[in-house]
Design a protein around this motif. Sequence first.
Motif, PDB file in Angstrom:
ATOM      1  N   PHE A 129       0.703  -1.234   0.007  1.00 38.27           N
ATOM      2  CA  PHE A 129      -0.125  -0.058   0.087  1.00 38.27           C
ATOM      3  C   PHE A 129       0.752   1.169  -0.315  1.00 38.27           C
ATOM      4  CE2 PHE A 129      -2.469  -3.416   2.066  1.00 38.27           C
ATOM      5  CZ  PHE A 129      -3.536  -3.238   1.230  1.00 38.27           C
ATOM      6  N   ARG A 130       0.138   2.309  -0.658  1.00 39.96           N
ATOM      7  CA  ARG A 130       0.905   3.575  -0.817  1.00 39.96           C
ATOM      8  C   ARG A 130       0.598   4.729   0.213  1.00 39.96           C
ATOM      9  NH1 ARG A 130       4.222   5.559  -5.186  1.00 39.96           N
ATOM     10  NH2 ARG A 130       3.596   3.612  -6.130  1.00 39.96           N
ATOM     11  N   VAL A 131       1.335   5.159   1.143  1.00 42.37           N
ATOM     12  CA  VAL A 131       1.028   6.322   1.858  1.00 42.37           C
ATOM     13  C   VAL A 131       1.773   7.605   1.436  1.00 42.37           C
ATOM     14  CG1 VAL A 131       0.843   7.200   4.094  1.00 42.37           C
ATOM     15  CG2 VAL A 131       0.774   4.917   4.029  1.00 42.37           C
ATOM     16  N   ARG A 132       0.935   8.426   0.745  1.00 40.17           N
ATOM     17  CA  ARG A 132       1.537   9.430   0.016  1.00 40.17           C
ATOM     18  C   ARG A 132       2.297  10.467   0.946  1.00 40.17           C
ATOM     19  NH1 ARG A 132       0.740   8.633  -5.290  1.00 40.17           N
ATOM     20  NH2 ARG A 132      -1.176   7.609  -5.836  1.00 40.17           N
ATOM     21  N   GLY A 133       3.348  10.782   0.387  1.00 42.17           N
ATOM     22  CA  GLY A 133       4.057  12.195   0.935  1.00 42.17           C
ATOM     23  C   GLY A 133       4.780  11.765   2.013  1.00 42.17           C
ATOM     24  N   LYS A 134       5.016  10.399   2.525  1.00 41.56           N
ATOM     25  CA  LYS A 134       5.542  10.175   3.625  1.00 41.56           C
ATOM     26  C   LYS A 134       6.913   9.486   3.384  1.00 41.56           C
ATOM     27  CE  LYS A 134       2.714  11.530   6.879  1.00 41.56           C
ATOM     28  NZ  LYS A 134       3.073  12.840   7.575  1.00 41.56           N
ATOM     29  N   GLY A 135       7.420   9.866   2.042  1.00 39.92           N
ATOM     30  CA  GLY A 135       8.725   9.137   1.980  1.00 39.92           C
ATOM     31  C   GLY A 135       9.843  10.308   2.035  1.00 39.92           C
ATOM     32  N   VAL A 136      10.823  10.327   1.047  1.00 41.11           N
ATOM     33  CA  VAL A 136      11.970  11.171   1.036  1.00 41.11           C
ATOM     34  C   VAL A 136      11.637  12.407   0.414  1.00 41.11           C
ATOM     35  CG1 VAL A 136      14.515  11.078   0.380  1.00 41.11           C
ATOM     36  CG2 VAL A 136      13.497   9.121   1.413  1.00 41.11           C
ATOM     37  N   ARG A 137      12.229  13.709   0.712  1.00 42.65           N
ATOM     38  CA  ARG A 137      12.098  14.837  -0.411  1.00 42.65           C
ATOM     39  C   ARG A 137      13.223  14.761  -1.257  1.00 42.65           C
ATOM     40  NH1 ARG A 137      10.086  19.516   1.127  1.00 42.65           N
ATOM     41  NH2 ARG A 137       9.905  19.053   3.109  1.00 42.65           N
ATOM     42  N   ARG A 138      12.478  15.124  -2.552  1.00 45.78           N
ATOM     43  CA  ARG A 138      13.288  14.959  -3.785  1.00 45.78           C
ATOM     44  C   ARG A 138      13.927  16.401  -3.906  1.00 45.78           C
ATOM     45  NH1 ARG A 138       8.335  12.983  -5.403  1.00 45.78           N
ATOM     46  NH2 ARG A 138       8.202  10.942  -5.982  1.00 45.78           N
ATOM     47  N   LYS A 139      14.572  16.549  -5.011  1.00 50.83           N
ATOM     48  CA  LYS A 139      15.549  17.729  -5.163  1.00 50.83           C
ATOM     49  C   LYS A 139      14.777  18.932  -5.653  1.00 50.83           C
ATOM     50  CE  LYS A 139      20.030  17.737  -7.416  1.00 50.83           C
ATOM     51  NZ  LYS A 139      20.798  17.473  -8.718  1.00 50.83           N
ATOM     52  N   ASP A 140      13.413  18.777  -6.260  1.00 46.97           N
ATOM     53  CA  ASP A 140      12.368  19.615  -6.532  1.00 46.97           C
ATOM     54  C   ASP A 140      11.549  19.959  -5.379  1.00 46.97           C
ATOM     55  OD1 ASP A 140      10.700  17.455  -6.274  1.00 46.97           O
ATOM     56  OD2 ASP A 140       9.941  17.465  -8.754  1.00 46.97           O
ATOM     57  N   GLY A 141      11.833  19.385  -4.353  1.00 45.58           N
ATOM     58  CA  GLY A 141      11.080  19.825  -3.081  1.00 45.58           C
ATOM     59  C   GLY A 141       9.725  18.849  -2.954  1.00 45.58           C
ATOM     60  N   THR A 142       9.320  18.115  -3.870  1.00 45.08           N
ATOM     61  CA  THR A 142       8.364  17.208  -3.741  1.00 45.08           C
ATOM     62  C   THR A 142       8.656  15.907  -2.816  1.00 45.08           C
ATOM     63  OG1 THR A 142       8.796  15.919  -5.605  1.00 45.08           O
ATOM     64  CG2 THR A 142       7.349  17.827  -6.175  1.00 45.08           C
ATOM     65  N   MET A 143       7.606  15.343  -2.309  1.00 41.90           N
ATOM     66  CA  MET A 143       8.019  14.210  -1.306  1.00 41.90           C
ATOM     67  C   MET A 143       7.560  12.944  -2.106  1.00 41.90           C
ATOM     68  SD  MET A 143       9.044  15.475   1.657  1.00 41.90           S
ATOM     69  CE  MET A 143       8.964  14.299   2.537  1.00 41.90           C
ATOM     70  N   GLY A 144       8.428  11.796  -1.737  1.00 42.85           N
ATOM     71  CA  GLY A 144       8.235  10.562  -2.147  1.00 42.85           C
ATOM     72  C   GLY A 144       7.123  10.023  -1.140  1.00 42.85           C
ATOM     73  N   ASP A 145       6.915   8.577  -1.505  1.00 43.49           N
ATOM     74  CA  ASP A 145       5.827   7.908  -0.561  1.00 43.49           C
ATOM     75  C   ASP A 145       6.575   6.953   0.342  1.00 43.49           C
ATOM     76  OD1 ASP A 145       4.008   9.459  -2.192  1.00 43.49           O
ATOM     77  OD2 ASP A 145       3.956   7.943  -3.621  1.00 43.49           O
ATOM     78  N   LEU A 146       5.567   6.572   1.268  1.00 46.07           N
ATOM     79  CA  LEU A 146       5.847   5.330   2.071  1.00 46.07           C
ATOM     80  C   LEU A 146       5.365   3.961   1.496  1.00 46.07           C
ATOM     81  CD1 LEU A 146       7.107   4.212   4.607  1.00 46.07           C
ATOM     82  CD2 LEU A 146       5.134   5.046   5.947  1.00 46.07           C
ATOM     83  N   LEU A 147       5.999   3.122   1.214  1.00 49.62           N
ATOM     84  CA  LEU A 147       5.424   1.835   0.774  1.00 49.62           C
ATOM     85  C   LEU A 147       5.242   0.836   1.465  1.00 49.62           C
ATOM     86  CD1 LEU A 147       7.312   1.934  -2.859  1.00 49.62           C
ATOM     87  CD2 LEU A 147       5.018   2.976  -2.342  1.00 49.62           C
TER      88      LEU A 147
END
Length: 387
Positions: free
Chosen positions: A328-346
């Motif tokens: 399952f994917r929990v959006r925005g709870k991952g790692v910050r990308r270079k462009d400032g957006t966030m990865g997800d928690l899988l």
Amino acid sequence: MSTKDYLEKDYYKTLGVTKGASADDIKKSYRKLARKYHPDANEGDAKAEARFKEISEAYTVLSDEGRRKEYDEARSLFGGGVRMPGSGTGGGYNFDLGDLFGGAGGAGGRLGDLLGGVFGSRSGGTTGTRARPRRGADVETETTLSFSDAVNGATVSLRLTGEGPCQVCKGTGAKAGTVPRVCPTCEGTGQGSRNLGSFAFSEPCRTCRGRGLVVDDPCPTCSGSGRAMSTRTVQARIPAGVDDGQRIKLAGKGARGENGGPPGDLYVRVHVQPHPHGTFGRSAANLTITVPVTFSEAALGAEVKVPSLGGMPVSLRIPAGTPSGRTFRVRGKGVRRKDGTMGDLLVTVNVQVPATLTDKARTALEQFRDATAGGDPRADLLRDANS
Ligand SMILES: [Zn+2]
Ligand SMILES: [Zn+2]
């Protein structure tokens, strides 16, 4: 004044005289212009001040018979029209006087020596191409970050070892308490000369090897070279979201420039340690985690709490009938990308089988077995294997 100045600047034009002007004409013209542009007569006028400096520089060269001759020779050698880099006008020429003339040996080297002799002797400040600003070297190093520091970014201390001015003698090459003295052979110019018929070729002074200074008591640390390996520590900010094996460029953190040149860049190869308990993993900008769920949670559906890295646990809704291994994917709870957006928690669920059972649980499971009897989950497998 440098070689570059001589080739770039038209001192005759600056003083408003012709190339064949007499010493008297030059002096008269200079006096007239100097009065006109003198800072005292043009208070706060930056343009006039710059002009005054130009006039003074031109007169310094053209009023001295020897230097005027050198200047004329240099300009006739290059036609007087060569534009050199770094003149501040953003000219398109991209060649380097030092590389062209400063190389050891070959025609370039001889030409460099010749120019060094022409310009180095009386110009005072810059002796030939040796004191040319030099950009510091790029430096490579490595660092190891914890899993969390790689995700969140961190400031690290990096110990860098490289060649630089000897710290003991401050780069002079002279033993503590002594100072280098001006080379008696070349009187500090670093240039010696050799007569070849009508030409006087210049070459680096043999006594001081072109340095212009001689050291009587060499510094024991650098054996008189003035250069030594040294270690320095720099603080470097590693941005959030760096991944294992990535190379980070830190502009201007490399080796110091010389003679006023800019510093080089620092490249840091980053190694990232695994998460302490293996709880979290990384897949680019996504964090991964495996969470155990009970058989009944997977079968009946449930709302479960899942840890997030460095934050509050997050709620995850598991629908009824979730098989083991589903992600399952929990959006925005991952790692910050270079462009400032966030990865997800899988989040991958792992259905647990109870290792021991209470009597009550055993009875319930036996009832469950009886209630679901008749369906063999391997029926398709057995049929397909023999067809
Ligand atoms: Zn030293
Ligand atoms: Zn010398």
